[in-house]
Design an enzyme around this catalytic site. Structure first.
Site, PDB file in Angstrom:
ATOM      1  N   GLY A   5      58.707  61.203  11.297  1.00  0.00           N
ATOM      2  CA  GLY A   5      57.873  60.241  11.428  1.00  0.00           C
ATOM      3  C   GLY A   5      57.350  59.911  12.776  1.00  0.00           C
ATOM      4  O   GLY A   5      57.298  58.793  13.065  1.00  0.00           O
ATOM      5  N   GLN A  34      52.964  54.684  14.302  1.00  0.00           N
ATOM      6  CA  GLN A  34      52.697  53.687  15.253  1.00  0.00           C
ATOM      7  C   GLN A  34      53.847  53.696  16.363  1.00  0.00           C
ATOM      8  O   GLN A  34      53.702  53.659  17.339  1.00  0.00           O
ATOM      9  CB  GLN A  34      52.526  52.074  14.599  1.00  0.00           C
ATOM     10  CG  GLN A  34      52.097  51.279  15.763  1.00  0.00           C
ATOM     11  CD  GLN A  34      52.356  49.728  15.190  1.00  0.00           C
ATOM     12  OE1 GLN A  34      52.922  49.530  14.253  1.00  0.00           O
ATOM     13  NE2 GLN A  34      52.018  48.766  16.181  1.00  0.00           N
ATOM     14  N   ASP A  93      56.616  65.150  11.598  1.00  0.00           N
ATOM     15  CA  ASP A  93      56.103  64.578  10.528  1.00  0.00           C
ATOM     16  C   ASP A  93      55.222  65.360   9.465  1.00  0.00           C
ATOM     17  O   ASP A  93      55.490  66.580   9.869  1.00  0.00           O
ATOM     18  CB  ASP A  93      54.707  63.612  11.478  1.00  0.00           C
ATOM     19  CG  ASP A  93      54.681  62.374  10.555  1.00  0.00           C
ATOM     20  OD1 ASP A  93      54.500  62.253   9.567  1.00  0.00           O
ATOM     21  OD2 ASP A  93      54.594  61.151  11.477  1.00  0.00           O
ATOM     22  N   ILE A  94      54.928  64.533   8.660  1.00  0.00           N
ATOM     23  CA  ILE A  94      54.223  65.421   7.340  1.00  0.00           C
ATOM     24  C   ILE A  94      52.688  65.931   7.919  1.00  0.00           C
ATOM     25  O   ILE A  94      52.342  66.839   7.586  1.00  0.00           O
ATOM     26  CB  ILE A  94      53.924  64.749   5.970  1.00  0.00           C
ATOM     27  CG1 ILE A  94      53.477  63.293   6.120  1.00  0.00           C
ATOM     28  CG2 ILE A  94      55.086  65.165   5.256  1.00  0.00           C
ATOM     29  CD1 ILE A  94      52.955  62.896   4.918  1.00  0.00           C
ATOM     30  N   TYR A 107      58.416  46.901  -0.204  1.00  0.00           N
ATOM     31  CA  TYR A 107      58.952  47.236   1.251  1.00  0.00           C
ATOM     32  C   TYR A 107      60.080  46.294   1.420  1.00  0.00           C
ATOM     33  O   TYR A 107      61.122  47.062   1.957  1.00  0.00           O
ATOM     34  CB  TYR A 107      57.601  46.996   2.241  1.00  0.00           C
ATOM     35  CG  TYR A 107      57.950  47.320   3.577  1.00  0.00           C
ATOM     36  CD1 TYR A 107      58.248  48.633   4.096  1.00  0.00           C
ATOM     37  CD2 TYR A 107      58.008  46.176   4.579  1.00  0.00           C
ATOM     38  CE1 TYR A 107      58.403  48.549   5.536  1.00  0.00           C
ATOM     39  CE2 TYR A 107      58.137  46.456   5.907  1.00  0.00           C
ATOM     40  CZ  TYR A 107      58.566  47.841   6.327  1.00  0.00           C
ATOM     41  OH  TYR A 107      58.715  47.848   7.514  1.00  0.00           O
ATOM     42  N   LYS A 139      63.759  48.098   2.223  1.00  0.00           N
ATOM     43  CA  LYS A 139      64.593  47.556   3.349  1.00  0.00           C
ATOM     44  C   LYS A 139      65.713  47.019   3.256  1.00  0.00           C
ATOM     45  O   LYS A 139      66.862  47.397   3.904  1.00  0.00           O
ATOM     46  CB  LYS A 139      63.712  47.022   4.419  1.00  0.00           C
ATOM     47  CG  LYS A 139      62.244  47.971   5.095  1.00  0.00           C
ATOM     48  CD  LYS A 139      62.857  48.835   5.834  1.00  0.00           C
ATOM     49  CE  LYS A 139      61.714  49.626   6.428  1.00  0.00           C
ATOM     50  NZ  LYS A 139      62.374  51.067   7.136  1.00  0.00           N
ATOM     51  N   ILE A 185      54.808  44.478  15.072  1.00  0.00           N
ATOM     52  CA  ILE A 185      54.866  45.193  16.349  1.00  0.00           C
ATOM     53  C   ILE A 185      53.555  45.562  16.892  1.00  0.00           C
ATOM     54  O   ILE A 185      52.504  46.066  16.200  1.00  0.00           O
ATOM     55  CB  ILE A 185      55.470  46.670  16.370  1.00  0.00           C
ATOM     56  CG1 ILE A 185      56.856  46.585  15.600  1.00  0.00           C
ATOM     57  CG2 ILE A 185      55.576  47.558  17.492  1.00  0.00           C
ATOM     58  CD1 ILE A 185      57.904  45.746  16.376  1.00  0.00           C
TER      59      ILE A 185
HETATM   60  N1  SER Z   1      54.836  45.268  10.162  1.00  0.00           N
HETATM   61  C1  SER Z   1      55.574  45.239   8.866  1.00  0.00           C
HETATM   62  C2  SER Z   1      54.392  45.009   8.041  1.00  0.00           C
HETATM   63  O1  SER Z   1      53.684  44.145   8.155  1.00  0.00           O
HETATM   64  C3  SER Z   1      56.637  44.508   8.696  1.00  0.00           C
HETATM   65  O2  SER Z   1      57.851  45.055   9.181  1.00  0.00           O
HETATM   66  O3  SER Z   1      54.608  45.296   6.883  1.00  0.00           O
END
Ligand code: SER
Length: 322
Positions: free
Chosen positions: A9, A13, A35-36, A143, A147, A173
């Site tokens: 990956g 970003q 990466d793919i 998601y 996680k 981020i």
């Molecule tokens: N930046 C991520 C999102 O918004 C959170 O880990 O999905």
């Protein structure tokens, strides 16, 4: 043992900047990007690249053999907003890619593993301010569920099989080199783009939605720091809380106005609002600070100055290429 690193990956970003930084530190041939699909020019020209589908165990295994890899960073994932559109795919990618590398580590083919978790592991029943390391966790997004399950698997593989896996719960981020894809915190990147191109921004989160955020440079430093720490310092083998700053769309807009006085913001919340509302506003990361010396450098003013300056240079370069 010489370091030989594989990043799965690498074109995303965080993957892009992580690859560039690791190559700077350890030499370009010590860091294999994968990466793919291909990444941006800077990444592709910076060292070796292999196509890898994170769901293909055999493919990962053969690349590990080919380059005698001993350290893996698994950065492939489907983020929160896209995950809500493709729940089954998000679960499959986020879970099975992790199990692939955990199993390769269990077999002794990987000595050290990095896997990112997220503030998305928390949910509406979690204490919102200064969220502790150990607390109620009832995530509402696919998601977040993936996680949280992943964190449990990491700790399980450490306890049962001695796998040296290290993880941090990234906040949103912020960066300018490579665009993010499908996150709820992405508004805090789009806003800088639009401030420069249009002078205004229509936010998909409400003006008082406060979320934990971090500049890319800090996120990369944290990642390198936890990976370089002696194994005995890593007391948490699920995932560490990690924080820098927290702000609302209104506060980031006010900061941008210090650089671009005519900047204007409007608010029209969409489906991402309920995701953001389920997440913490601020995070207690004292365990990371204590165990492996984490410290952030960038506040909102420094982030804004750096984002606007670097994006302007990038836009000007694109214009002169046309
Ligand atoms: N930046 C991520 C999102 O918004 C959170 O880990 O999905």
């Amino acid at each position: 043992m010489d370091k030989s690193i594989l990043i799965i990956g690498a074109c995303g970003q965080i993957g892009t900047e992580l690859t560039l930084k690791l190559r700077k530190n350890y030499g370009k041939n010590a860091v294999i990007a994968s990466d793919i699909s291909e990444g941006n020019e800077e990444l592709m020209e910076s060292g070796p690249f292999e196509f890898i589908n994170a769901l293909d165990y055999k493919q990962i295994s053969s690349i590990i053999d080919k380059y005698a890899i001993n350290e893996v960073y698994l950065m492939a994932a489907m983020l929160s907003a896209t995950g809500e559109k493709f729940p089954a795919k998000a679960w499959e990618l986020n879970m099975n890619s992790l199990l692939n590398v955990l199993n390769l580590a269990k077999e002794g083919k990987i000595k050290k593993l990095f896997w990112p978790s997220s503030i998305a592991v928390f949910g509406p029943t979690t204490p919102k301010e200064n969220t502790p390391q150990k607390t109620v966790m009832e995530p509402t997004t696919v998601y977040g569920i993936s996680k949280l399950a992943g964190e449990r698997w990491c700790e399980y593989y450490f306890n049962k099989y001695g796998v040296d896996v290290r993880s941090i719960r990234y906040p949103g981020i912020i960066s300018w080199k490579t665009s993010p894809g499908g996150g709820t915190t992405d508004y805090a990147i789009e806003i800088y783009h639009k401030a420069l191109t249009d002078g205004n921004y229509d936010s998909f989160l409400g003006k008082n939605t406060k979320l934990p955020m971090m500049y890319m440079d800090d996120a990369i430093n944290a990642t390198l720091k936890i990976m370089e720490a002696p194994a005995e310092n890593i007391k948490i083998r699920s995932s560490y809380n990690l924080a820098a700053i927290s702000f609302t769309p209104e506060e980031i807009a006010e900061e941008i106005k210090n650089f671009i006085p005519k900047f204007a913001i409007s608010y029209h919340s969409d489906f991402r609002q309920s995701i953001a509302d389920s997440w913490p506003s601020s995070i207690d990361d004292s365990e990371a600070r204590k165990d492996w010396g984490w410290q952030h450098q960038f506040d909102l003013e420094k982030i804004s100055e750096s984002m606007l300056r670097n994006l302007q240079v990038k836009f000007d370069e694109i214009k002169t290429q046309k």
